[in-house]
Design an enzyme around this catalytic site. Structure first.
Site, PDB file in Angstrom:
ATOM      1  N   LYS A   1       7.509   1.396  16.305  1.00 26.22           N
ATOM      2  CA  LYS A   1       6.275   1.694  16.829  1.00 26.22           C
ATOM      3  C   LYS A   1       6.686   2.727  18.245  1.00 26.22           C
ATOM      4  O   LYS A   1       7.795   2.469  18.748  1.00 26.22           O
ATOM      5  CB  LYS A   1       5.600   0.568  17.473  1.00 26.22           C
TER       6      LYS A   1
ATOM      7  N   HIS B   1       7.493  -2.168   2.510  1.00 24.30           N
ATOM      8  CA  HIS B   1       7.386  -0.695   2.510  1.00 24.30           C
ATOM      9  C   HIS B   1       8.839   0.247   2.216  1.00 24.30           C
ATOM     10  O   HIS B   1       8.993   0.844   1.613  1.00 24.30           O
ATOM     11  CB  HIS B   1       6.689  -0.122   3.694  1.00 24.30           C
TER      12      HIS B   1
ATOM     13  N   HIS C   1       0.873  -1.332  -0.095  1.00 23.78           N
ATOM     14  CA  HIS C   1       0.105   0.060   0.131  1.00 23.78           C
ATOM     15  C   HIS C   1       0.772   1.243  -0.136  1.00 23.78           C
ATOM     16  O   HIS C   1       0.454   2.541  -0.359  1.00 23.78           O
ATOM     17  CB  HIS C   1      -1.115  -0.048   1.191  1.00 23.78           C
TER      18      HIS C   1
ATOM     19  N   GLU D   1       6.160   5.624  13.854  1.00 25.77           N
ATOM     20  CA  GLU D   1       4.969   5.530  13.885  1.00 25.77           C
ATOM     21  C   GLU D   1       4.676   5.690  15.449  1.00 25.77           C
ATOM     22  O   GLU D   1       5.432   5.339  16.292  1.00 25.77           O
ATOM     23  CB  GLU D   1       4.247   3.944  13.728  1.00 25.77           C
TER      24      GLU D   1
HETATM   25  C1  BG6 Z   1       1.198  -2.230   7.577  1.00 22.47           C
HETATM   26  C2  BG6 Z   1       1.973  -2.568   8.701  1.00 22.47           C
HETATM   27  O1  BG6 Z   1       1.686  -2.804   6.356  1.00 22.47           O
HETATM   28  O2  BG6 Z   1       1.746  -0.732   7.553  1.00 22.47           O
HETATM   29  C3  BG6 Z   1       1.603  -1.931  10.004  1.00 22.47           C
HETATM   30  O3  BG6 Z   1       1.304  -4.078   9.146  1.00 22.47           O
HETATM   31  C4  BG6 Z   1       1.905  -0.532   9.909  1.00 22.47           C
HETATM   32  O4  BG6 Z   1       2.244  -2.421  11.269  1.00 22.47           O
HETATM   33  C5  BG6 Z   1       1.306   0.096   8.539  1.00 22.47           C
HETATM   34  O5  BG6 Z   1       1.351   0.551  10.956  1.00 22.47           O
HETATM   35  C6  BG6 Z   1       1.809   1.580   8.330  1.00 22.47           C
HETATM   36  O6  BG6 Z   1       1.255   2.017   6.975  1.00 22.47           O
HETATM   37  P1  BG6 Z   1       0.779   3.488   7.080  1.00 22.47           P
HETATM   38  O7  BG6 Z   1       0.259   3.657   5.793  1.00 22.47           O
HETATM   39  O8  BG6 Z   1       0.075   4.091   8.240  1.00 22.47           O
HETATM   40  O9  BG6 Z   1       2.221   4.267   7.209  1.00 22.47           O
END
Ligand code: BG6
Length: 514
Positions: free
Chosen positions: A362, A261, A199, A237
């Site tokens: 986190k 990511h 994503h 995060e």
């Molecule tokens: C997800 C992870 O793929 O991406 C999560 O499983 C993480 O742990 C998240 O919090 C972060 O996505 P974004 O779009 O909030 O940066």
């Protein structure tokens, strides 16, 4: 017309793209969180921008007993909650093409029901036999679902119709399992039917890395080892396990964030210009970078990879933040990492000797994702008889989220009779030009799949290359369980070893992050 208005107009023109092909989107895991928060609102947003074919339907599949009417009511609620403003007529149109099948993912009879439903949808909505299967389930079901689709005879593209499958993450848990999953999928589907989603590639600012690098002539000449000292990537995060303790305990932050990511961010930042914008031309260049990331030896893992787990801490408001080990579904003796930092090198001509430092965790002090390109200092300090002793590096920061933009930092003379330097920023903010976006980040990816553009999806070789880098670290960490967890307080930038990773090289993380 102001620059901002012009930009808005340009954006609208871009949005008036081609609608997706007629199709039925089948969502496995239709009762889950991803469907509720992202997929359904994204489909609604596509419809709102005329990017969804009028010949379209959704079939939700999950084990939860629900009727189509109940599912439609749920979809309407979820859309209202997560898509922002909802138009009653459009919602009505959308609702009328939504169906639900209750079934177990491993049970062949569910797929007979699904096949009947698909045929009916084709007839009622003119969807031409095109099916987009979205696997929004736990990963243990991926191979079974695809196999069952094959057995039910609904997975093969043919004359005049296509079948595609979007596979969610995590794609495997190490190199071996990712390869095994690829092999299973390929027993039924061809590579061009498989869309492995990440994503992060749906985020505008991530896509903009390519536009920024290749639509401008002034950056590319300095985008290499001659001018760049190092690159820092931070994905911070503030959340803890967010009710996903069970999953995170199994995965850990390295698996959860890095091979997917963060490696997307690295490959887009470091890749060579592709020969075209065709899916495979772009992905070939990304794959080359992933193959060029030098895997860490066992010794390297000890010195170049840092893991951490947060203990209790205090929020900015002075409230106590519980430790990871206190969170639901987390073992009180958990040894799972919630923070990772690494120093990687990319072994090619452009990047030799330019470290790529990455960190993600986190319960960091701020939700903030950025790629900071740190340039080499000016070759010598000209201002000899002045108080200026050291020059700062120029920094180009690609802010991915939540502040979306680009900022260039450079030194200027501060006003006054004495020669002194200060660092200033030249900032571009998306919101200043384009307003706030109401997108979930999935619109572009779903639309791309509907028109058969796989550029923003991962190919089998890319996923495997990512795991090749990460698996040796997982292996060493498994063999040597951490003894100092928890080793950072919630609300801080990770363990001290993460800072040392850079200070050893005479560098620092950009903790001021602006
Ligand atoms: C997800 C992870 O793929 O991406 C999560 O499983 C993480 O742990 C998240 O919090 C972060 O996505 P974004 O779009 O909030 O940066």
């Amino acid at each position: 017309m102001s620059v901002a208005q012009q930009a808005m107009e340009q954006l609208e023109t871009m949005r008036i793209g081609k609608a997706g092909d007629p199709c039925v989107m089948v969502i496995f895991g239709a009762a889950g969180d991803l469907t509720r928060r992202k997929l359904i609102p994204a489909l609604y947003n596509l419809a709102k921008h005329n990017l969804l074919s009028r010949e379209f339907a959704v079939v939700g599949v999950a084990r939860n007993a629900m009727s189509t009417d109940q599912f439609r009511a749920k979809v309407a609620d979820d859309t209202r909650e997560f898509a922002g403003s909802v138009d009653a007529d459009l919602m009505d149109w959308f609702s009328r093409r939504i169906y639900y099948v209750t079934g177990e993912f491993k049970d062949a009879s569910s797929y007979q029901q699904l096949r009947d439903q698909l045929q009916k949808a084709d007839k009622d909505h003119g969807t031409h036999g095109n099916y987009l299967f979205y696997l929004a389930t736990a990963p243990i079901f991926f191979a079974d679902i695809v196999q069952q689709l094959g057995n039910a005879g609904i997975a093969t593209s043919g004359d005049g119709h296509w079948r595609r499958a979007i596979i969610e993450k995590p794609f495997g848990r190490d190199l071996e399992s990712a390869r095994a999953l690829n092999n299973e999928l390929k027993k039924v589907l061809t590579e061009d039917q498989i869309y492995r989603i990440d994503h992060y590639l749906g985020k505008e600012t991530v896509q903009n890395i390519l536009a920024f690098r290749f639509a401008n002539g002034i950056f590319e000449p300095i985008w290499n080892r001659r001018y760049i000292d190092h690159v820092q990537i931070t994905v911070g995060e503030t959340v803890g396990s967010e009710g996903r303790g069970g999953y995170l305990e199994q995965a850990g932050t390295l698996r959860d964030m890095v091979p997917n990511h963060i490696f997307q961010l690295i490959s887009l930042t470091a890749m060579e210009p592709p020969i075209s914008f065709q899916a495979d031309a772009v992905r070939d260049e990304q794959a080359k970078i992933l193959h060029a990331v030098s895997p860490l030896s066992s010794e390297d893992v000890l010195t170049r990879a840092v893991r951490g787990q947060f203990g209790e801490g205090v929020s900015e408001k002075g409230e106590r933040i519980p430790a990871y080990r206190e969170e639901p579904d987390v073992s009180p003796e958990s040894r799972t990492e919630t923070f990772v930092a690494m120093k990687l090198s990319i072994d090619n001509w452009r990047w030799a000797d330019v470290p790529f430092y990455l960190r993600t965790g986190k319960r960091m002090p701020r939700r903030h994702t950025e790629i900071a390109i740190q340039f080499r200092r000016a070759p010598f300090v000209l201002f000899r008889d002045t108080p200026v002793e050291k020059l700062s590096r120029n920094q180009l920061v690609l802010n991915i989220q939540p502040e979306e933009g680009i900022s260039l930092q450079f030194g200027v003379k501060t006003p006054g009779p004495i020669m002194q330097l200060g660092a200033v920023n030249m900032d571009f903010r998306y919101s200043d030009y384009f307003g706030a976006s109401a997108s979930t980040g999935y619109e572009r990816l779903l639309h791309d799949c509907m028109i058969g553009d796989a550029t923003l999806f991962q190919r089998a070789d890319m996923v495997e290359a990512g795991w090749s880098v990460v698996t040796p670290v997982l292996d060493v960490w498994k063999a040597l369980p951490p003894r100092n967890f928890p080793n950072y307080a919630a609300g801080t930038w990770g363990p001290k070893e993460a800072e040392e990773l850079l200070t050893r090289d005479g560098r620092h993380w950009r903790n001021e992050l602006r």
